[in-house]
Design an enzyme around this catalytic site. Structure first.
Site, PDB file in Angstrom:
ATOM      1  N   TYR A 232       0.821  -1.216   0.000  1.00  0.00           N
ATOM      2  CA  TYR A 232       0.000   0.000   0.000  1.00  0.00           C
ATOM      3  C   TYR A 232       0.855   1.267   0.000  1.00  0.00           C
ATOM      4  O   TYR A 232       0.556   2.209  -0.749  1.00  0.00           O
ATOM      5  CB  TYR A 232      -0.982  -0.011   1.179  1.00  0.00           C
ATOM      6  CG  TYR A 232      -2.363  -0.460   0.771  1.00  0.00           C
ATOM      7  CD1 TYR A 232      -2.591  -1.787   0.417  1.00  0.00           C
ATOM      8  CD2 TYR A 232      -3.432   0.427   0.714  1.00  0.00           C
ATOM      9  CE1 TYR A 232      -3.847  -2.215   0.030  1.00  0.00           C
ATOM     10  CE2 TYR A 232      -4.695   0.004   0.327  1.00  0.00           C
ATOM     11  CZ  TYR A 232      -4.895  -1.313  -0.012  1.00  0.00           C
ATOM     12  OH  TYR A 232      -6.137  -1.729  -0.414  1.00  0.00           O
TER      13      TYR A 232
ATOM     14  N   GLU B 125       1.188   6.438  -7.037  1.00  0.00           N
ATOM     15  CA  GLU B 125       0.103   7.369  -7.367  1.00  0.00           C
ATOM     16  C   GLU B 125       0.558   8.814  -7.187  1.00  0.00           C
ATOM     17  O   GLU B 125       0.232   9.688  -8.009  1.00  0.00           O
ATOM     18  CB  GLU B 125      -1.115   7.078  -6.472  1.00  0.00           C
ATOM     19  CG  GLU B 125      -1.796   5.752  -6.777  1.00  0.00           C
ATOM     20  CD  GLU B 125      -2.985   5.486  -5.860  1.00  0.00           C
ATOM     21  OE1 GLU B 125      -3.541   6.475  -5.337  1.00  0.00           O
ATOM     22  OE2 GLU B 125      -3.353   4.313  -5.677  1.00  0.00           O
TER      23      GLU B 125
END
EC number: 4.2.1.134
Length: 362
Positions: free
Chosen positions: A286, A293
């Site tokens: 994550y 991102e």
């Protein structure tokens, strides 16, 4: 049994269906407990009233019992449970009227017949009440349909992300670093499909098909789709960036554990290695996915600023224009806040599924 043999202190109690024997021996070794011809024979080494020795005894029961006693050894004693063949209350334990000297009632567990009947009655009432409560709960006529839908949904998503992961891995081994720069053109269609289908996760949570909280699902699905459709889908300059490879790769690896875990859960199956991977793999993946991102957003800001794409000019005397690149900078901050919310949720889930179980105090 020889007269010179040592006998331990034995305490007994009963219920309508069971007999309980507590043998006062500590550090028991090599216990031999058997029932034949309705006689229980015991022999074991342990520490009793006469020190560390071999102790033995035998008891001929008043009425027939099952020939398979259940023994449980603790550090301080040995417990024996014997099943009666018929549910009844015995006036004594042994066939002989005179009680053996080594045998005494277990007052910690002792109940007279009326108390035992009351206990049995309470258990029966509790069982009946439980059945009544279960019968009052309305049965869901669509239960199997819902389960089938969730199994198929998770299976399709697992197959989709597996295709992405395998395709990217094979291309990486064959083409090396060159595969970084055309990832979007070869993988985007499948990623579009999987991420569009992921919108169903929000709907599933909204209508109560799954017990997952709504906010983490919204953050993940809309966050990914914003990057995929708005940032990458609208800027050709971003589609050939190496960051796209890492972004898609991290997304797909995470889902390789998540979707099969949910699919097996729908079928009532728990595979512990998969459960561990589901609630552990997010710890490195994550943050890496969030970093990819963020890099994607940072690289796109100058392009949006230069092209003015999605910027909004307002008709007013000051000629103010709302730059989309500025909104992306604000979104970059929101991205890390969203990651924090999901990290917190996943950490709680990990503690719930993999944390140490709390022991109930007796």
């Amino acid at each position: 049994m020889a007269d010179c043999s040592l006998r331990p202190h034995v305490h007994w109690a009963q219920r309508h269906r069971e007999l309980y024997l507590r043998v006062e021996l500590s550090d028991v070794k090599n216990p031999d407990v058997s029932i034949a011809d309705n006689v229980l024979r015991f022999r074991a080494q342990g520490h009793g009233a006469k020190g560390d020795n071999i102790y033995e005894f035998q008891i001929e029961f008043l009425e027939p019992v099952e020939p398979k006693p259940v023994c449980r050894v603790t550090q301080r004693q040995l417990n024996i449970t014997v099943q009666k063949k018929e549910s009844s209350w015995w006036e004594r334990l042994t066939k002989q009227e005179k009680r053996p000297l080594f045998l005494a009632p277990d007052f910690d567990r002792w109940l007279d017949e009326s108390d035992a009947e009351m206990e049995l009655k309470e258990k029966e009432e509790e069982k009946i009440n439980k059945m009544k409560i279960e019968s009052r709960v309305p049965k869901d006529p669509f239960k199997h349909l819902k389960k089938g839908y969730l199994i198929m949904y998770n299976l399709v998503q697992f197959l989709g992300f597996s295709w992405i992961f395998v395709n990217m891995t094979v291309r990486l081994f064959i083409l090396g670093k060159d595969s970084f720069y055309d990832t979007f053109h070869t993988i985007a269609d499948m990623m579009y499909f999987c991420q569009t289908l992921a919108l169903m996760e929000i709907l599933n949570s909204l209508i109560g098909l799954v017990r997952s909280p709504l906010i983490p699902a919204v953050i993940q699905v809309f966050g990914r789709n914003f990057i995929l459709f708005v940032v990458l889908g609208s800027l050709e300059e971003m589609q050939s960036k190496a960051v796209v490879f890492f972004l898609f790769y991290f997304w797909s690896i995470i889902e390789l554990f998540r979707y099969p875990y949910y699919m097996l859960s729908c079928m009532g199956i728990e595979w512990k290695p998969l459960t561990w991977l589901r609630y552990t793999s997010w710890i490195p993946l994550y943050p890496l996915g969030g970093l990819a991102e963020a890099v994607c957003l940072i690289q796109s800001i100058p392009i949006f600023s230069e092209t003015g794409k999605f910027s909004l000019g307002l008709p007013n005397p000051l000629n103010v224009t709302i730059q989309f690149s500025f909104l992306l900078q604000m979104y970059l901050i929101a991205l890390f806040l969203g990651l924090f919310v999901n990290f917190r949720y996943l950490y709680k889930q990990r503690k719930q599924h993999l944390g140490p179980k709390k022991r109930k105090m007796k």
